[in-house]
Design a protein around this motif. Structure first.
Motif, mmCIF file in Angstrom:
data_model
loop_
_atom_site.group_PDB
_atom_site.id
_atom_site.type_symbol
_atom_site.label_atom_id
_atom_site.label_comp_id
_atom_site.label_asym_id
_atom_site.label_seq_id
_atom_site.Cartn_x
_atom_site.Cartn_y
_atom_site.Cartn_z
ATOM 1 N N PRO A 9 0.800 -1.231 0.000
ATOM 2 C CA PRO A 9 0.000 0.000 0.000
ATOM 3 C C PRO A 9 0.831 1.278 0.000
ATOM 4 O O PRO A 9 0.406 2.288 -0.571
ATOM 5 N N CYS A 10 2.027 1.236 0.592
ATOM 6 C CA CYS A 10 2.865 2.443 0.650
ATOM 7 C C CYS A 10 3.339 2.882 -0.742
ATOM 8 O O CYS A 10 3.785 4.018 -0.912
ATOM 9 N N ASP A 11 3.245 2.004 -1.740
ATOM 10 C CA ASP A 11 3.682 2.336 -3.101
ATOM 11 C C ASP A 11 2.510 2.533 -4.057
ATOM 12 O O ASP A 11 2.668 2.454 -5.281
ATOM 13 N N ILE A 12 1.331 2.773 -3.498
ATOM 14 C CA ILE A 12 0.108 3.002 -4.278
ATOM 15 C C ILE A 12 -0.466 4.353 -3.887
ATOM 16 O O ILE A 12 -0.477 4.717 -2.705
ATOM 17 N N LEU A 13 -0.980 5.095 -4.865
ATOM 18 C CA LEU A 13 -1.721 6.315 -4.565
ATOM 19 C C LEU A 13 -3.118 5.882 -4.121
ATOM 20 O O LEU A 13 -4.056 5.778 -4.921
ATOM 21 N N ILE A 14 -3.240 5.614 -2.840
ATOM 22 C CA ILE A 14 -4.446 5.012 -2.266
ATOM 23 C C ILE A 14 -5.687 5.875 -2.493
ATOM 24 O O ILE A 14 -6.809 5.354 -2.534
ATOM 25 N N GLU A 15 -5.506 7.167 -2.676
ATOM 26 C CA GLU A 15 -6.667 8.036 -2.897
ATOM 27 C C GLU A 15 -7.425 7.681 -4.184
ATOM 28 O O GLU A 15 -8.544 8.132 -4.396
ATOM 29 N N HIS A 16 -6.816 6.853 -5.032
ATOM 30 C CA HIS A 16 -7.481 6.420 -6.269
ATOM 31 C C HIS A 16 -8.217 5.089 -6.108
ATOM 32 O O HIS A 16 -8.755 4.557 -7.084
ATOM 33 N N LEU A 17 -8.248 4.552 -4.892
ATOM 34 C CA LEU A 17 -8.934 3.287 -4.627
ATOM 35 C C LEU A 17 -10.122 3.528 -3.703
ATOM 36 O O LEU A 17 -9.988 4.170 -2.668
#
Length: 165
Positions: free
Chosen positions: A63-71
């Motif tokens: 998760p730290c390498d994902i732009l979580i705001e897009h999920l």
């Protein structure tokens, strides 16, 4: 009838018919990137991949390498006999969205504990997914989320005529 004859890998290639069942989880330092609506929503060298007989690898991204705001978390779930219950995300960027395009395991089985909260993406629903700069091809069909690259040899389960394997 679909040919399920193992294709002999060349040097530097892997055959999905040499992958284990039950599946194996392994770390990879390959560069994994996911592009959606011109945004790199995931970029990592810390992915994990699941290898299972007849399937190309599925990459799980921390998760730290994902732009979580897009999920956006969805109510949809599914069950894997090996990993447990999966939860799903809709991927959203600007006006573009793909429902249930990514999944993760909030409480995986003991054997797959290392992918807890890591996210996998269906490559056929993203604009592009890359492994070390190579654009992947999606696993045939729309049920499985495997990533096919030039170093992965089939035939692959998922397409027409392969469900009985």
């Amino acid at each position: 009838m679909f040919n399920r004859q193992r294709i002999e890998p060349q040097p530097g290639q892997e055959s999905v018919w040499d992958y284990p069942r039950p599946p194996r989880l392994e770390d990879t330092n390959k560069h994994i990137q996911i592009i959606f609506n011109d945004i790199a929503i995931a970029d990592t060298h810390q992915a994990k991949r699941v290898l299972e007989t007849s399937h190309p690898p599925v990459y799980y991204i921390p998760p730290c390498d994902i732009l979580i705001e897009h999920l956006v978390l969805m109510p949809h779930s599914s069950w894997c006999e090996w990993k447990g219950r999966a939860a799903y995300y809709t991927v959203l960027a600007g006006e573009k969205q793909e429902q249930n395009a990514a999944w993760y395991y909030p409480a995986p089985t003991t054997e797959f504990a290392d992918i807890k909260d890591y996210v996998a993406f269906y490559p056929h629903l993203m604009d592009a997914c890359y492994v070390d700069g190579e654009k992947v091809q999606p696993q045939p069909g729309d049920f499985y989320g495997g990533w096919v690259t030039s170093d992965i040899i089939g035939p692959f389960k998922g397409g027409a005529g392969t469900w009985g394997w």
